[in-house]
Design an enzyme around this catalytic site. Sequence first.
Site, PDB file in Angstrom:
ATOM      1  CB  THR A  30      38.253  39.520  66.928  1.00  0.00           C
ATOM      2  OG1 THR A  30      37.494  38.400  66.483  1.00  0.00           O
ATOM      3  CG2 THR A  30      37.973  39.755  68.406  1.00  0.00           C
ATOM      4  N   GLY A  31      38.164  42.738  67.404  1.00  0.00           N
ATOM      5  CA  GLY A  31      38.970  43.825  67.986  1.00  0.00           C
ATOM      6  C   GLY A  31      38.279  45.165  67.856  1.00  0.00           C
ATOM      7  CB  THR A  33      40.372  48.178  64.040  1.00  0.00           C
ATOM      8  OG1 THR A  33      41.454  48.558  64.895  1.00  0.00           O
ATOM      9  CG2 THR A  33      40.427  48.989  62.759  1.00  0.00           C
ATOM     10  CB  ALA A  85      47.163  43.526  62.312  1.00  0.00           C
ATOM     11  CG  ASP A  86      47.594  42.818  68.116  1.00  0.00           C
ATOM     12  OD1 ASP A  86      46.850  43.648  68.649  1.00  0.00           O
ATOM     13  OD2 ASP A  86      47.300  41.613  68.013  1.00  0.00           O
ATOM     14  N   GLY A  97      46.242  38.567  67.573  1.00  0.00           N
ATOM     15  CA  GLY A  97      45.949  37.783  68.756  1.00  0.00           C
ATOM     16  C   GLY A  97      45.939  38.585  70.043  1.00  0.00           C
ATOM     17  N   GLY A  99      43.605  40.163  71.036  1.00  0.00           N
ATOM     18  CA  GLY A  99      42.304  39.850  71.625  1.00  0.00           C
ATOM     19  C   GLY A  99      42.121  38.354  71.868  1.00  0.00           C
ATOM     20  CD  GLU A 105      41.579  37.511  65.115  1.00  0.00           C
ATOM     21  OE1 GLU A 105      40.932  38.388  65.688  1.00  0.00           O
ATOM     22  OE2 GLU A 105      42.816  37.455  65.176  1.00  0.00           O
ATOM     23  CE  LYS A 123      46.892  48.451  66.691  1.00  0.00           C
ATOM     24  NZ  LYS A 123      45.693  47.806  66.306  1.00  0.00           N
TER      25      LYS A 123
HETATM   26  C1  5RP Z   1      42.338  39.955  67.988  1.00  0.00           C
HETATM   27  C2  5RP Z   1      43.228  40.585  66.993  1.00  0.00           C
HETATM   28  C3  5RP Z   1      42.976  42.008  66.662  1.00  0.00           C
HETATM   29  O1  5RP Z   1      42.822  42.133  65.293  1.00  0.00           O
HETATM   30  C4  5RP Z   1      44.162  42.821  67.102  1.00  0.00           C
HETATM   31  O2  5RP Z   1      44.388  42.585  68.482  1.00  0.00           O
HETATM   32  C5  5RP Z   1      43.936  44.318  66.856  1.00  0.00           C
HETATM   33  O3  5RP Z   1      42.943  44.781  67.698  1.00  0.00           O
HETATM   34  P1  5RP Z   1      42.508  46.300  67.746  1.00  0.00           P
HETATM   35  O4  5RP Z   1      41.806  46.585  66.467  1.00  0.00           O
HETATM   36  O5  5RP Z   1      41.634  46.385  68.955  1.00  0.00           O
HETATM   37  O6  5RP Z   1      43.748  47.124  67.909  1.00  0.00           O
HETATM   38  O7  5RP Z   1      44.123  39.993  66.459  1.00  0.00           O
HETATM   39  O8  5RP Z   1      42.731  38.634  68.278  1.00  0.00           O
END
Ligand code: 5RP
Length: 213
Positions: A30-31, A33, A85-86, A97, A99, A105, A123
Amino acid sequence: MSNAKLNASLEAIEYIKPKINMDSIIGVGTGSTVNFFIEELAKIKQLFKGAVSSSEASSQLLEAHDIEVFELNDVNEILVYIDGADEVDPSNNLIKGGGGAHTREKIVASASNEFVCIVDESKLVKALGNFPLPIEVMIKSRSYVAREVVKLGGTPILRADFITDQGNQILDIADIKIDKPEILEQRLNLIPGVLDNGIFANCRPSKLIIGRN
Ligand code: 5RP
């Protein structure tokens, strides 16, 4: 940054392409990326069977691209799980998380043969913890969990106007020391009412793809 996310997604497609066949199920995170990844995955949808998704948002995007979405309970094997990932530390421990989807996940990542994480350079961190650590909590346990988190040195903040796909809330934890990610991940999950927290240390990606601009 979107070029970096696209490049990470393109590299992930090149990585999975030789492994997939018409029976393959791909795990999809999710997210933003992963949204790039889904767009690219759609271009090779004739090469695999379908996907298991970690969120309603990703399911909708997959279905909008005519990729069949299966329930995790209905598949025997997930070939590979792709997610963002964040934060990523040098040992591939993650915070996820942002998102609010980390519980599902982690389940889909754990159920997959392989976990590939796709990120842009922003990241990468020396140590986890600058990004507030998300914890999914049952609504009725929220205040109790928050007090327990304070005892562990964290500062919990309720994520405003947000309900997870499972109908729960998110506490974002600032100031918590994450020097032993595997232990803190387990410790937080022992608090009754916690569904899961966003540390991915016991369930780490075996491959990290870093997209660059
Ligand atoms: C969602 C996540 C995402 O993988 C994380 O927040 C990264 O998101 P993005 O790709 O938008 O930077 O863990 O729960």
